[in-house]
Scaffold this active site. Structure first.
Site, PDB file in Angstrom:
ATOM      1  N   SER A 125      43.086  44.525  40.193  1.00 54.63           N
ATOM      2  CA  SER A 125      44.490  44.160  40.040  1.00 54.63           C
ATOM      3  C   SER A 125      44.982  44.691  38.709  1.00 54.63           C
ATOM      4  O   SER A 125      44.192  44.908  37.778  1.00 54.63           O
ATOM      5  CB  SER A 125      44.643  42.643  40.078  1.00 54.63           C
ATOM      6  OG  SER A 125      45.929  42.272  39.631  1.00 54.63           O
ATOM      7  N   TYR A 171      42.745  34.131  37.340  1.00 53.17           N
ATOM      8  CA  TYR A 171      42.874  35.284  38.238  1.00 53.17           C
ATOM      9  C   TYR A 171      42.555  36.570  37.491  1.00 53.17           C
ATOM     10  O   TYR A 171      41.807  37.432  37.968  1.00 53.17           O
ATOM     11  CB  TYR A 171      44.294  35.309  38.805  1.00 53.17           C
ATOM     12  CG  TYR A 171      44.588  36.454  39.730  1.00 53.17           C
ATOM     13  CD1 TYR A 171      44.103  36.449  41.026  1.00 53.17           C
ATOM     14  CD2 TYR A 171      45.356  37.529  39.310  1.00 53.17           C
ATOM     15  CE1 TYR A 171      44.374  37.501  41.884  1.00 53.17           C
ATOM     16  CE2 TYR A 171      45.639  38.581  40.157  1.00 53.17           C
ATOM     17  CZ  TYR A 171      45.148  38.565  41.447  1.00 53.17           C
ATOM     18  OH  TYR A 171      45.413  39.603  42.289  1.00 53.17           O
TER      19      TYR A 171
END
Lengths: 612, 303
Positions: A484, A497
């Site tokens: 990501s 995350y």
């Protein structure tokens, strides 16, 4: 061909040249006829006499493989491969005119492509008069074989064609002129093909070969990609006569390419370190072939001589599939789709986790459109099945598996099942992941364990399940891990995350280094803000009323307007070349650049509290 | 609906029959032209055929002139400006999907229809058409239950995603899945501006102003202005789903009353087609597919 260098027979070509032919493998006679009580064969049950070839020999009952060598080789280039394949097949090779023990024409016109293709057909008719042969060809052998299989009147004589490091010259001519894979790749190929100009000059290449300079240069090029350590068995005439192949054909085919198509099933095997060919000029042949497959394997241009195992494995699988008579895969594409894609993923097997929704599902569709069979993996079985169903409607052969990526045993079982059903996959996309947002100190232990289990352990389990078999099978495959932009864009909004995605990125980069020598490339994808619905399924903590916050975040993603379909297209385009990192959206690109150029800006971004 | 009737009176049975008759005529035109399409025909030629077909049968004006979209234009791929909706010189090829869309006006009555087809045979196109069926049922059921137009829009969106497709009606101006229709009553001359009849536009803009005053909209989208139950009247509903280079849609009139909602006509090509096929998969049941939230699905993680 046995290890004997003496030809087993000579076949006379249509223009009178004599081609030395070598054969190896089982030549089985039909079983003897049954007899009656007196030992006589009942006349009504007399079997037909076995057909014989032009030389009086009984041809084998199994399939025949016909091998065509390149330049400056002769049939001895196949010795290792023949030793592997002859256990199961009748294997025939021959010296191309001018090479080995075949005679050479006096005139350059004797090397024209039509004549070379005619030689191939003549040999095929001689060694297997009753059934089509399976072709395997390398380098210039592949070039002339491409020409033969794209001749309508010859095609019925060929059951399949495995091409290694050699394109159809007309296809290559179109590719060079139209640059469907970009000018950059055309230039890369031009550099690799620069020797062609040298070979076309009168006298100079002959001088280079005779002086030994050419041989020394070639020996260096042969070592690229871990090439053969055993010297090639070549004669001076192989080097000199073969120059006429270039002089007679190259210029006219590249400058005035014709449209050549074929219904013969073709698989192209591309070495990862080919000194003379870029992959795209070979994979783009999918435009012209009804049934096309493209696979990569670790090695250099002459891997067929030094490391033939991956080639032999693919040949066996291909020949067995064709001989089984199973229905040929046909892609169900719209007219536009058929024009859009080359064959970089054609015939490949791609395992995608998290394929039930979002980028995983769209990437499955994108790769299916490009000819891949998809194993769609998701913890949500109906969603995975839906993905596989639609993929199969584009390219037949996809399937769905309900697997929890956090379960390492289940992932190992998945890998074993894929290997059993499809063989070793060409592409594994560890994509499954979930979103977690909110202050780290307010995240629950359960949420932290869940995000680590899925986002990080899911990738680890995927790599551990599939990478060993990809290495063992000879390399050429690709592993893609979905990281990501959060992996290099820290924020107070998504600490947990970000931690998992940074770990995925770090793992991917390290693994890339570890597997580089084994021919398996590893790529990390960093999407950015993609409107996948991830927020709807994310765990939020410490961010106020959850549904209202999710609405605001979803609106942000919707306003950003970057669809998973577009992301999948970008990712598929990028992973063709196997880069280290694929940032998808502009913010992912900018974030990556800033993380390298201005760490202070990144630190400032981490402190920003968005009005959510 | 006409802005003179913002309180939402439903049309009389005679008026409904007239709307139904014109809708039938428009679908017949699209079906006939679709059957006549051959490789090489351009979008402009196909649209012209629809127009001539209807004008020969008494159509005097247009809410919008006929559109024809071929190939990936059926899914509005890479559409960025409204001009791209208009028919182009793109030629139809074997293996191409197409959509014909027209909105004729006759004696003040309006129809607005969309017809999807394919040149050749394609199981994938058939599948998309089959899956449209669930949207037709979902929309009428959700409206009947009194849900807001915004919620119905989002439910359609969720079903599209669940089916594996993407929402293409969001590309229409205003992201609309539907708009109200009613009798055109205008003293303006019959003229076409940018593909739209000015008399119909006057009616629509009038409705827009009056409805906005009531915090409603005659345009049905997913914005907050659509956060109200369907206003009684007639709505031309056009769910448009896309998959790769294929887009399919239907467009027909939904009649909304104060306590009910129903499709104006069930004798339409796509409805007939569904009744002739045996459907058994996601979104192809006789009842609307349950809208499962993919909460357990492992989504791709993005920032």
């Amino acid at each position: 061909m046995s290890t004997s260098t003496r030809p087993h027979r000579y076949v006379t070509a249509t223009d009178g040249q004599r081609l030395a032919v070598y054969s190896a493998g089982p030549t089985r006679l039909p079983p003897p006829p049954s007899t009656d009580a007196h030992g006589a064969v009942p006349p009504t049950r007399l079997p037909p006499p076995p057909s014989r070839d032009a030389y009086g020999a009984v041809p084998p009952t199994g399939p025949t493989l016909l091998l065509v060598h390149g330049y400056p080789d002769n049939a001895t280039v196949w010795e290792s491969l023949v030793a592997d394949l002859a256990a199961d097949y009748h294997v025939v090779s021959y010296d191309v005119r001018g090479a080995g023990r075949s005679t050479a024409p006096d005139d350059r016109s004797g090397y024209l492509m039509d004549q070379l293709a005619d030689d191939l057909r003549t040999v095929a008719d001689s060694v297997s008069p009753d059934r089509p042969v399976h072709l395997i060809a390398h380098d210039w052998g592949s070039i002339q074989t491409w020409h033969a299989v794209t001749e309508a009147e010859h095609a019925h004589r060929f059951a399949s064609f495995t091409s290694v490091s050699g394109p159809n010259l007309d296809h290559a001519g179109h590719w060079l002129q139209q640059a469907p894979d970009g000018v950059r790749n055309v230039l890369r190929q031009a550099v690799r093909s620069s020797y062609i100009g040298f070979f076309s000059t009168p006298g100079l290449p002959e001088a280079a070969w005779l002086s030994g300079i050419g041989g020394a240069a070639l020996a260096g090029l042969e070592r690229i990609g871990g090439g053969p350590r055993v010297p090639a068995k070549r004669a001076t005439r192989d080097y000199l006569n073969g120059l006429e192949l270039y002089r007679a054909n190259m210029f006219r085919r590249f400058t005035r390419p014709t449209e050549r198509r074929t219904g013969v099933p073709v698989q192209v095997l591309a070495p990862t370190h080919d000194a003379f060919m870029v992959e795209q000029v070979q994979s783009n042949a999918a435009r012209w072939v009804e049934d096309f497959r493209f696979h990569r394997f670790k090695g250099g241009h002459w891997s067929v001589r030094s490391h033939p195992a991956p080639v032999a494995r693919r040949v066996r699988a291909f020949v067995e599939e064709i001989e089984s008579g199973s229905p040929r895969p046909t892609r169900n594409l719209t007219a536009q789709q058929a024009r859009r894609h080359g064959g970089a993923f054609a015939g490949q097997v791609a395992v995608i986790t998290g394929a039930g929704s979002g980028i995983g599902r769209c990437l499955a569709f994108e790769l299916a459109e490009r000819g891949a069979r998809i194993v769609a993996v998701d913890v949500n079985a109906p969603a995975a099945e839906r993905t596989a169903e639609l993929c199969s409607m584009i390219t037949p052969g996809s399937s769905a598996q309900r697997v929890d990526v956090t379960d390492s045993a289940a992932m190992d079982k998945l890998a074993a099942g894929v290997r059993e059903e499809y063989g070793v996959p060409d592409l594994v996309v560890n994509n499954a992941g979930i979103g977690v947002a909110g202050p780290f100190l307010e995240a629950s232990t359960e949420d932290l364990e869940r995000v680590i289990d899925i986002n990080l352990w899911g990738v680890i389990n995927g790599v551990r399940a599939f990478a060993p078999m990809m290495v063992e099978s000879g390399g050429g495959g690709r592993i893609v891990n979905t990281a990501s932009a959060a992996s290099y864009l820290p924020s107070r909004l998504y600490g947990a995350y970000s931690a998992t995605k940074a770990a995925v990125l770090g793992l991917s980069r390290s693994l890339r280094g570890e597997l580089a020598g084994k021919g398996v490339s590893v790529t990390a994808v960093c999407p950015g803000l993609i409107n996948t619905g991830i927020i709807s399924n994310a765990r939020l903590s410490g961010m106020g009323e959850v549904s209202g916050t999710k609405d605001k975040l979803n609106r942000l993603y919707r306003l950003r307007g970057y669809t998973p379909e577009k992301a999948a297209r970008r990712i598929a385009n990028a992973i063709e070349s196997g880069p280290e990192i694929v940032p998808v959206t502009s913010e992912a690109h900018i974030g990556l650049a800033l993380s390298r150029l201005s760490p202070a800006a990144i630190r400032g971004y981490a402190r920003v509290a968005p009005p959510i | 609906m006409s802005h003179k009737k913002v309180t939402g009176n439903t049309a009389s049975q005679a008026e409904l029959d007239a709307f139904r008759e014109l809708q039938q005529l428009a679908y017949q035109a699209a079906s006939d032209v679709a059957a006549s399409l051959e490789p090489g025909v351009t979008e402009r030629e196909a649209a012209r055929r629809v127009r001539e077909h209807l004008e020969a049968r008494g159509v005097q004006d247009w809410f919008h002139t006929p559109f024809a979209w071929f190939g990936d234009r059926t899914a509005f791929r890479d559409f960025r400006v409204p001009l791209q909706f208009f028919p182009t010189r793109r030629r139809l090829e074997e293996g191409m999907p197409f959509i014909l869309d027209c909105a004729p006006v006759r004696d003040g009555y309006v129809a607005d229809i969309g017809y999807s087809g394919y040149l050749g045979e394609n199981p994938l196109h058939d599948r998309l058409m089959d899956d449209l069926r669930a949207h037709r049922r979902l929309i009428v059921e959700k409206v009947r239950e009194g849900n807001t137009l915004q919620d119905v829009y989002r439910a359609v969106d969720a079903l599209i995603r669940e089916q594996g497709y993407d929402n293409r009606h969001q590309v229409y101006p205003g992201r609309v899945i539907a708009h109200q229709v009613g009798k055109v009553e205008s003293r303006l001359p019959k003229a076409i501006v940018a593909g739209f009849g000015i008399r119909s536009l006057q009616t629509l803009f009038g409705d827009l102003i009056v409805e906005r005053a009531h915090h409603r909209s005659p345009l049905w989208a997913d914005g907050d202005i659509s956060a109200h139950p369907a206003t009684p009247g007639m709505w031309a509903v056009e769910p448009h789903i896309g998959f790769r280079d294929i887009g399919v849609k239907f467009e027909e009139i939904l009649v909304v009353t104060s306590d009910d909602a129903y499709w104006l006509d069930d004798d339409l090509p796509h409805v007939t087609r569904w009744s002739q096929r045996t459907l058994s998969d996601v979104g192809s049941k006789d009842t609307a597919a349950p809208l499962t939230t993919v909460g357990a699905s492992e989504e791709t993680a993005t920032v």
